[in-house]
Design an enzyme around this catalytic site. Sequence first.
Site, PDB file in Angstrom:
ATOM      1  N   ARG A  25      30.848  41.886  37.843  1.00  0.00           N
ATOM      2  CA  ARG A  25      31.626  42.627  38.815  1.00  0.00           C
ATOM      3  C   ARG A  25      31.569  41.755  40.054  1.00  0.00           C
ATOM      4  O   ARG A  25      30.817  40.908  40.527  1.00  0.00           O
ATOM      5  CB  ARG A  25      30.670  44.102  38.835  1.00  0.00           C
ATOM      6  CG  ARG A  25      31.089  44.559  37.537  1.00  0.00           C
ATOM      7  CD  ARG A  25      29.246  45.870  37.500  1.00  0.00           C
ATOM      8  NE  ARG A  25      29.237  46.623  36.456  1.00  0.00           N
ATOM      9  CZ  ARG A  25      28.593  46.565  35.426  1.00  0.00           C
ATOM     10  NH1 ARG A  25      27.740  45.577  35.655  1.00  0.00           N
ATOM     11  NH2 ARG A  25      28.713  47.653  34.954  1.00  0.00           N
TER      12      ARG A  25
ATOM     13  N   HIS B  96      38.536  44.459  39.728  1.00  0.00           N
ATOM     14  CA  HIS B  96      37.956  45.196  38.886  1.00  0.00           C
ATOM     15  C   HIS B  96      38.694  45.058  37.552  1.00  0.00           C
ATOM     16  O   HIS B  96      38.022  44.671  36.964  1.00  0.00           O
ATOM     17  CB  HIS B  96      37.774  46.633  39.403  1.00  0.00           C
ATOM     18  CG  HIS B  96      36.636  46.585  38.229  1.00  0.00           C
ATOM     19  ND1 HIS B  96      34.921  46.773  38.274  1.00  0.00           N
ATOM     20  CD2 HIS B  96      36.183  47.736  37.203  1.00  0.00           C
ATOM     21  CE1 HIS B  96      33.708  47.577  37.212  1.00  0.00           C
ATOM     22  NE2 HIS B  96      34.830  47.911  36.684  1.00  0.00           N
TER      23      HIS B  96
END
Length: 325
Positions: free
Chosen positions: A197, A277
């Site tokens: 992430r 993302h």
Amino acid sequence: MATFRKLPSGSWQTQIRRKEETPITKTFKSKAQAQQWARSIETQIDHGTFLDRTEAESTSLGELIDRYQSEVSPTKKCYESEIRRLRLLKRGLGHLIVASIQGKHIAAYRDKRLKEGKATATVLRELGNLSHIFSVAIKDWGIPITANPVQLIRKPSASKGRDRRLVENELELLLAALSDTNEVKTIVELAIETAMRRSELLSVKWENVDIENRFILLPDTKNGESRAVPLSSKALSILEGIDRQSSDKVFRTRPDSVTQAFTRACNRAGIQDLRFHDLRHESTSRLFEKGLNTMEVSSITGHKTLAMLKRYTHLKAADLALKLD
């Protein structure tokens, strides 16, 4: 025992005294109303069903939100984003008295936020925060609330998870649009190689990078557990090419700066509907395409359940077709 007293204003004050308990006091327009209320409360006390709602009737939701922000929010990883949601909740519902809040008030807030164009996921997170505030107030603070009103309404259906993957030469175009002197380019390359992430990448310290054994240790991840992320040969090469200088962190760019640079690069490259993302989606799918099984991929990405992992994994049908022959 109930006592009644006429006030100078002409209204009637009722007080019910209980042994070793704080007296219950309430004011009515007429003596008949006061007597009726007193009989009802005394009956509840006799049957053991009475719940003193005085505190709930004198506390606003805004006060509960303030207390939650002070006592509960600081213990969470998502502190900053939660504070923003709490401000919105206080602005929209904070004026309501806790005892008077019904499902219809929460439903009206839900509908208002959706009409404003807010994403379903955003509204669900706000409702989740609100529901937890009521739960904490009931269980931990002893606020006499008969039921959590958030649990009485329909929740908006969660939107379909994104299935955006890089196509054709989008990665090459994206990297070309990022300057070689901008560490965001390196962050993007490492994101593709590790499925980490954005927050994880930006939190990595050199002391947790083990070049010899080829892994990065993440001591504190989103789900509250540590994780060791194995490094491919390309990931190792990327890390070895970074100038350590005097910083203890691998990357020094701010999270919002990463997002802004990424968006500008996509615009320059003519790439539509790609978010940072989505690189985690892409990397996770590539791990499966390399032949890793579900347990191996989940240990790399940190997904706790197959359902969560599946949402981030979108295999190319053409590649799967080749495995059928």
